[in-house]
Design a protein around this motif. Structure first.
Motif, PDB file in Angstrom:
ATOM      1  N   ALA A 132      66.108  32.479  11.534  1.00 11.70           N
ATOM      2  CA  ALA A 132      64.525  32.909  11.791  1.00 11.70           C
ATOM      3  C   ALA A 132      64.255  33.991  11.079  1.00 11.70           C
ATOM      4  N   TYR A 133      63.429  33.914  10.479  1.00 13.00           N
ATOM      5  CA  TYR A 133      62.838  34.964   9.288  1.00 13.00           C
ATOM      6  C   TYR A 133      62.633  36.434  10.040  1.00 13.00           C
ATOM      7  N   ASP A 134      62.255  36.317  11.185  1.00 17.05           N
ATOM      8  CA  ASP A 134      61.994  37.697  12.146  1.00 17.05           C
ATOM      9  C   ASP A 134      63.315  38.196  12.329  1.00 17.05           C
ATOM     10  N   GLU A 135      64.403  37.515  12.296  1.00 19.30           N
ATOM     11  CA  GLU A 135      65.474  37.995  12.803  1.00 19.30           C
ATOM     12  C   GLU A 135      66.704  38.502  11.862  1.00 19.30           C
ATOM     13  N   VAL A 136      66.668  37.503  10.637  1.00 21.90           N
ATOM     14  CA  VAL A 136      67.878  37.689   9.908  1.00 21.90           C
ATOM     15  C   VAL A 136      68.145  39.412   9.193  1.00 21.90           C
ATOM     16  N   PHE A 137      67.024  40.052   8.875  1.00 19.39           N
ATOM     17  CA  PHE A 137      67.288  41.167   8.253  1.00 19.39           C
ATOM     18  C   PHE A 137      68.256  42.037   8.965  1.00 19.39           C
ATOM     19  N   ASP A 138      67.825  41.970  10.107  1.00 15.15           N
ATOM     20  CA  ASP A 138      68.566  42.869  11.015  1.00 15.15           C
ATOM     21  C   ASP A 138      70.138  42.393  11.517  1.00 15.15           C
ATOM     22  N   PHE A 139      70.088  40.965  11.648  1.00  9.52           N
ATOM     23  CA  PHE A 139      71.362  40.326  12.153  1.00  9.52           C
ATOM     24  C   PHE A 139      72.414  40.331  10.990  1.00  9.52           C
ATOM     25  N   VAL A 140      71.973  40.285   9.677  1.00 10.02           N
ATOM     26  CA  VAL A 140      72.941  40.462   8.733  1.00 10.02           C
ATOM     27  C   VAL A 140      73.813  41.867   8.629  1.00 10.02           C
ATOM     28  N   LYS A 141      73.056  42.860   8.990  1.00 10.42           N
ATOM     29  CA  LYS A 141      73.885  44.165   8.931  1.00 10.42           C
ATOM     30  C   LYS A 141      74.997  44.123  10.271  1.00 10.42           C
ATOM     31  N   LEU A 142      74.781  43.432  11.102  1.00  8.15           N
ATOM     32  CA  LEU A 142      75.581  43.086  12.304  1.00  8.15           C
ATOM     33  C   LEU A 142      76.867  42.086  11.948  1.00  8.15           C
ATOM     34  N   SER A 143      76.941  41.269  10.648  1.00  8.05           N
ATOM     35  CA  SER A 143      77.638  40.283  10.457  1.00  8.05           C
ATOM     36  C   SER A 143      78.787  41.010   9.602  1.00  8.05           C
TER      37      SER A 143
END
Length: 269
Positions: free
Chosen positions: A51-62
């Motif tokens: 989801a476009y609205d989620e990926v930026f923040d999720f990447v930094k957790l990965s």
């Protein structure tokens, strides 16, 4: 065979299982479930977040980001570019699978955009895709490559030096390089061509290995060697496509460093 290199390669399997890297996957709809399951069996943790609205923040957790261009739609395209931007900012390794880039010009535009605003640490494609990206003629039909391995390593080296990343070209033999070190893996099975998604699953494994190791070349060699040896083991027990697909995931789960060392057919360049 260089046993020092092989020891480093096989150790990545234990590093994955000890660290349980979180692999953020933006991948195609045909194989998303298989990618998630093979990551779990390898020892990693999958997250199929696009989801476009989620990926930026999720990447930094990965621990790693895996981008597969197989069934690219507009939201996936935007999400992949944004996720790669976040990966560059937060120094998260990125594995790109340029599926069908030789057949669909739009995919080259997306790859160029990712390279412009984000980063790529590993490009993993079939021989036809890698030759195409390296500016050479290739024999492809849709997502499938009918190319031989002739000139594949040279194309990998050229592409690696151009983009300063590890490059892997898969086929009857698999070619991996970081521009300085190279390996040719001669393990594998023809049954990979009879099931959908073996390349996608391999790309996901590359993400897990890169999420567990700083050495992206060695990590990529481990992922490909693991897939190939598991494929060989699966084919011994299940020599028809449906049962092979299930057994492959079982055999990834049953891998050990010892199995990798005993079965490895690697030529170091």
């Amino acid at each position: 065979m260089n046993n020092i290199n092989l020891d480093k390669v096989t150790k990545i399997l234990s590093e994955v299982r000890n660290k349980i890297p979180l692999v953020h996957c933006i991948t195609n709809y045909v194989t998303i479930n298989d990618c998630a399951n093979i990551l779990l069996s390898y020892g990693a943790s999958p997250a199929m977040c696009e989801a476009y609205d989620e990926v930026f923040d999720f990447v930094k957790l990965s621990s790693a980001l895996y981008i597969n261009l197989g069934t690219l739609n507009k939201e996936q395209e935007q999400a992949a570019v944004l996720a790669s931007t976040s990966a560059k900012i937060h120094d998260i390794p990125v594995v790109l699978d340029p599926v069908a880039c030789a057949a669909v010009p739009k995919k080259i535009q997306v790859i160029n955009r990712i390279l412009q605003v984000g980063k790529i640490d590993v490009i993993k494609g079939n021989i036809g895709e890698i030759k195409f990206l390296a500016g050479q003629s290739s024999n492809v039909k849709g997502v499938d490559s009918f190319d031989t391995g002739e000139g594949a390593l040279e194309c990998c080296i050229a592409l690696s030096q151009k983009y300063k990343c590890t490059v892997a070209a898969t086929g009857k033999k698999d070619f991996i390089t970081d521009g300085k070190r190279s390996a040719v893996i001669e393990n594998g099975t023809e049954m990979f061509t009879k099931v959908t998604g073996s390349g996608c699953m391999l790309g996901a494994l590359c993400g897990a290995a890169c999420g567990a190791s700083e050495d992206k070349f060695t990590a990529t060699v481990n992922a490909i060697l693991s897939m190939n040896i598991a494929g060989e083991e699966a084919f011994k027990a299940a020599n028809t496509p449906g049962s092979f697909r299930v057994k492959l995931i079982d055999c990834i789960y049953q891998l050990s460093e010892e199995k990798l060392k005993e079965g490895a057919k690697i030529v170091w360049k």
